[in-house]
Write a protein that holds these residues in place. Structure first.
Motif, PDB file in Angstrom:
ATOM      1  N   GLY A  34       0.813  -1.128   0.056  1.00  0.00           N
ATOM      2  CA  GLY A  34      -0.090   0.023   0.103  1.00  0.00           C
ATOM      3  C   GLY A  34       0.810   1.338  -0.021  1.00  0.00           C
ATOM      4  N   ARG A  35       2.013   1.391   0.995  1.00  0.00           N
ATOM      5  CA  ARG A  35       2.667   2.572   0.902  1.00  0.00           C
ATOM      6  C   ARG A  35       3.361   2.800  -0.416  1.00  0.00           C
ATOM      7  NH1 ARG A  35       5.309   2.889   7.139  1.00  0.00           N
ATOM      8  NH2 ARG A  35       2.992   3.083   8.060  1.00  0.00           N
ATOM      9  N   LEU A  36       4.019   1.682  -0.988  1.00  0.00           N
ATOM     10  CA  LEU A  36       4.623   1.624  -2.247  1.00  0.00           C
ATOM     11  C   LEU A  36       3.847   2.271  -3.355  1.00  0.00           C
ATOM     12  CD1 LEU A  36       7.263   1.048  -3.962  1.00  0.00           C
ATOM     13  CD2 LEU A  36       6.335  -1.015  -4.710  1.00  0.00           C
ATOM     14  N   ASN A  37       2.415   1.971  -3.228  1.00  0.00           N
ATOM     15  CA  ASN A  37       1.406   2.639  -4.228  1.00  0.00           C
ATOM     16  C   ASN A  37       1.469   4.002  -3.857  1.00  0.00           C
ATOM     17  OD1 ASN A  37      -0.597   2.452  -5.826  1.00  0.00           O
ATOM     18  ND2 ASN A  37      -1.833   0.682  -4.781  1.00  0.00           N
ATOM     19  N   GLY A  38       1.497   4.383  -2.700  1.00  0.00           N
ATOM     20  CA  GLY A  38       1.584   5.958  -2.701  1.00  0.00           C
ATOM     21  C   GLY A  38       2.914   6.433  -2.958  1.00  0.00           C
ATOM     22  N   VAL A  39       3.922   5.827  -2.947  1.00  0.00           N
ATOM     23  CA  VAL A  39       5.324   6.400  -3.427  1.00  0.00           C
ATOM     24  C   VAL A  39       5.235   6.523  -5.096  1.00  0.00           C
ATOM     25  CG1 VAL A  39       7.848   5.652  -4.177  1.00  0.00           C
ATOM     26  CG2 VAL A  39       6.694   5.476  -1.611  1.00  0.00           C
ATOM     27  N   ILE A  40       4.562   5.421  -5.536  1.00  0.00           N
ATOM     28  CA  ILE A  40       4.346   5.422  -7.218  1.00  0.00           C
ATOM     29  C   ILE A  40       3.649   6.651  -7.490  1.00  0.00           C
ATOM     30  CG2 ILE A  40       3.589   4.430  -9.142  1.00  0.00           C
ATOM     31  CD1 ILE A  40       4.095   1.606  -7.784  1.00  0.00           C
ATOM     32  N   ASP A  41       2.594   7.046  -6.887  1.00  0.00           N
ATOM     33  CA  ASP A  41       1.902   8.196  -6.990  1.00  0.00           C
ATOM     34  C   ASP A  41       2.651   9.487  -6.981  1.00  0.00           C
ATOM     35  OD1 ASP A  41      -0.502   6.662  -7.677  1.00  0.00           O
ATOM     36  OD2 ASP A  41      -1.228   6.939  -5.537  1.00  0.00           O
ATOM     37  N   ALA A  42       3.500   9.524  -5.746  1.00  0.00           N
ATOM     38  CA  ALA A  42       4.035  10.558  -5.703  1.00  0.00           C
ATOM     39  C   ALA A  42       5.207  10.907  -6.759  1.00  0.00           C
ATOM     40  CB  ALA A  42       4.944  10.675  -4.406  1.00  0.00           C
ATOM     41  N   ARG A  43       5.854   9.755  -7.291  1.00  0.00           N
ATOM     42  CA  ARG A  43       6.805   9.772  -8.185  1.00  0.00           C
ATOM     43  C   ARG A  43       6.237  10.422  -9.599  1.00  0.00           C
ATOM     44  NH1 ARG A  43       9.303   3.824  -7.553  1.00  0.00           N
ATOM     45  NH2 ARG A  43      10.555   4.087  -5.875  1.00  0.00           N
ATOM     46  N   ARG A  44       4.864  10.025  -9.951  1.00  0.00           N
ATOM     47  CA  ARG A  44       4.290  10.252 -11.035  1.00  0.00           C
ATOM     48  C   ARG A  44       3.859  11.753 -10.911  1.00  0.00           C
ATOM     49  NH1 ARG A  44       0.704   4.923 -12.285  1.00  0.00           N
ATOM     50  NH2 ARG A  44       2.448   3.505 -12.850  1.00  0.00           N
ATOM     51  N   GLN A  45       3.598  12.313  -9.727  1.00  0.00           N
ATOM     52  CA  GLN A  45       3.037  13.645  -9.567  1.00  0.00           C
ATOM     53  C   GLN A  45       4.205  14.623  -9.870  1.00  0.00           C
ATOM     54  OE1 GLN A  45       1.326  14.160  -5.862  1.00  0.00           O
ATOM     55  NE2 GLN A  45      -0.464  12.938  -6.191  1.00  0.00           N
ATOM     56  N   ARG A  46       5.541  14.077  -9.309  1.00  0.00           N
ATOM     57  CA  ARG A  46       6.708  14.901  -9.329  1.00  0.00           C
ATOM     58  C   ARG A  46       7.008  14.809 -10.821  1.00  0.00           C
ATOM     59  NH1 ARG A  46      10.619  17.630  -7.033  1.00  0.00           N
ATOM     60  NH2 ARG A  46      12.623  17.418  -7.835  1.00  0.00           N
ATOM     61  N   SER A  47       6.996  13.985 -11.646  1.00  0.00           N
ATOM     62  CA  SER A  47       7.370  13.493 -12.929  1.00  0.00           C
ATOM     63  C   SER A  47       6.595  14.521 -13.953  1.00  0.00           C
ATOM     64  CB  SER A  47       7.268  12.283 -13.495  1.00  0.00           C
ATOM     65  OG  SER A  47       7.594  12.076 -14.886  1.00  0.00           O
ATOM     66  N   GLU A  48       5.311  14.582 -13.575  1.00  0.00           N
ATOM     67  CA  GLU A  48       4.211  15.553 -14.439  1.00  0.00           C
ATOM     68  C   GLU A  48       4.478  16.912 -13.919  1.00  0.00           C
ATOM     69  OE1 GLU A  48      -0.527  15.960 -14.569  1.00  0.00           O
ATOM     70  OE2 GLU A  48       0.044  14.381 -13.302  1.00  0.00           O
ATOM     71  N   ALA A  49       4.836  17.269 -12.546  1.00  0.00           N
ATOM     72  CA  ALA A  49       5.058  18.420 -12.285  1.00  0.00           C
ATOM     73  C   ALA A  49       6.491  18.946 -12.958  1.00  0.00           C
ATOM     74  CB  ALA A  49       5.329  18.860 -10.862  1.00  0.00           C
ATOM     75  N   THR A  50       7.591  18.210 -13.254  1.00  0.00           N
ATOM     76  CA  THR A  50       8.797  18.718 -13.976  1.00  0.00           C
ATOM     77  C   THR A  50       8.269  18.935 -15.340  1.00  0.00           C
ATOM     78  OG1 THR A  50       9.807  17.229 -12.308  1.00  0.00           O
ATOM     79  CG2 THR A  50      10.997  17.819 -14.597  1.00  0.00           C
ATOM     80  N   VAL A  51       7.586  18.152 -16.256  1.00  0.00           N
ATOM     81  CA  VAL A  51       7.347  18.028 -17.325  1.00  0.00           C
ATOM     82  C   VAL A  51       6.631  19.513 -17.809  1.00  0.00           C
ATOM     83  CG1 VAL A  51       5.903  17.164 -19.414  1.00  0.00           C
ATOM     84  CG2 VAL A  51       7.326  15.635 -17.959  1.00  0.00           C
ATOM     85  N   ASN A  52       5.211  19.733 -16.895  1.00  0.00           N
ATOM     86  CA  ASN A  52       4.646  20.991 -16.816  1.00  0.00           C
ATOM     87  C   ASN A  52       5.620  22.120 -16.663  1.00  0.00           C
ATOM     88  OD1 ASN A  52       2.475  19.313 -17.239  1.00  0.00           O
ATOM     89  ND2 ASN A  52       1.632  19.607 -15.382  1.00  0.00           N
ATOM     90  N   ALA A  53       6.480  22.181 -15.856  1.00  0.00           N
ATOM     91  CA  ALA A  53       7.476  23.138 -15.448  1.00  0.00           C
ATOM     92  C   ALA A  53       8.275  23.413 -16.940  1.00  0.00           C
ATOM     93  CB  ALA A  53       8.269  23.113 -14.483  1.00  0.00           C
TER      94      ALA A  53
END
Length: 348
Positions: A34-53
């Motif tokens: 379950g916690r790894l699921n949260g880490v994967i979501d955080a990674r994807r959010q950060r990756s999306e934030a970097t791309v948008n920036a």
């Protein structure tokens, strides 16, 4: 020879303790999952934030000085990840570190449980002065131990830790059923099994069964992952599949284990035929156990052939799942319901 009841009791205690430790490891593996699921979501959010920036920087780059503030904001968003709902690199690293420690604790607990599991098998054998494969309870002890040890050896890399809930759940169910419904008191085996072929034939067959369970679970998860591709998960099953390795890696795991399963089961069947000739005067008699075991071997051969044939490769995992189902059918229905020469467990 008389049965050593003290060693028999210690064997039962070791098996029960191993079950409890496995259960605790299962709980930890579910928390890890379950916690790894949260880490994967955080990674994807950060990756999306970097791309948008980066897109924002590119869109304002042509405006010169007038776009300086926008570029500065884009740099800040790209660095922290907070501009578009992401997380900072430091927070993500801390989160990943906590999850890794939890995964390491699970691995350590599993090694302890496997050591206790092995102790229960050894003590059972010492208690009865024979190889502990004389009834279905002992066979269940051996096959679950083999499957768990095989998974531990194959899954040392961090990416495979997400498979533990999927492996432990069915194997704990087998252990529970074996220790309750199939439990047999320590005792000498019937005369038909008092042979040096018992440890040779049944050990190899149980090893093949253990490997087949690992390969079958790999194919089941491959099919789930193929339905829910990495990065494109959706719905409830998408959330469940998110922490799993890619479909390609799961398919490779199932295939590599099946490559060993096929000759191991084949050797077990051949040795069983030699024992049958010595015990019953014929190599093969189409006994229900012999027939279904041979059918299972054919299915594993078909799986490997299908996977090596491009036009059939996409159907290969389904064949492997059918092979797993046939093995389970052989273990329970053939041994416990159908009467035959192999019905030696005292359940018929």
């Amino acid at each position: 020879m008389p049965v050593n009841q003290n060693l028999s009791s210690f064997s039962d205690i070791a098996f029960q303790t191993a079950f409890v430790v496995y259960a605790v490891a299962l709980i930890l593996s579910l928390i890890y999952y379950g916690r790894l699921n949260g880490v994967i979501d955080a990674r994807r959010q950060r990756s999306e934030a970097t791309v948008n920036a980066k897109k924002l920087k590119a869109s304002v780059a042509a405006h010169g000085v007038a776009g300086a503030d926008s570029v500065s904001s884009a740099d800040s968003a790209e660095g922290s990840g907070s501009g578009t709902g992401g997380v900072s690199a430091a927070d993500l690293a801390k989160q990943e570190s906590k999850v890794d420690r939890l995964g390491g604790m699970t691995q350590s607990l599993l090694w302890v449980a496997i050591a206790l599991h092995l102790a229960s098998i050894v003590l059972r054998g010492l208690a009865v002065n024979r190889f502990p494969l004389g009834n279905l309870y002992e066979y269940m002890m051996m096959i679950t131990f083999g499957a768990l040890l095989a998974m531990m050896v194959a899954m040392q890399r961090k990416e495979w830790r997400t498979l533990w809930p999927w492996v432990l759940t069915p194997l704990l169910a087998l252990m529970f059923y074996g220790s309750t419904k199939l439990y047999a008191e320590s005792a000498p085996v019937v005369p038909a099994l008092q042979s040096y072929w018992l440890p040779v034939h049944v050990t190899i067959v149980s090893l093949g069964g253990s490997l087949g369970i690992v390969s079958g679970i790999g194919s089941v998860l491959h099919l789930l992952r193929r339905w829910q591709p990495k990065g494109k998960e959706h719905g409830f099953f998408g959330a469940v599949a998110k922490p799993l390795p890619s479909a390609k890696k799961l398919d490779q795991l199932a295939y590599r284990v099946a490559v060993v399963t096929l000759p191991t089961l084949g050797l077990g069947i051949v040795l069983g035929a030699i024992w049958a000739e010595a015990a019953w005067g014929r190599f093969w008699g189409w006994d229900p156990k012999e027939t279904v075991s041979f059918a299972t071997w054919i299915l594993y051969a078909a799986y490997l052939h299908a996977r090596a044939t491009p036009s059939w490769a996409k159907f290969a995992p389904w064949i492997n799942v059918v092979a797993l189902s046939t093995m389970i059918f052989n273990l329970f229905f053939i041994n416990m319901v159908v009467s035959g020469l192999h019905s030696y467990a005292g359940l018929n």
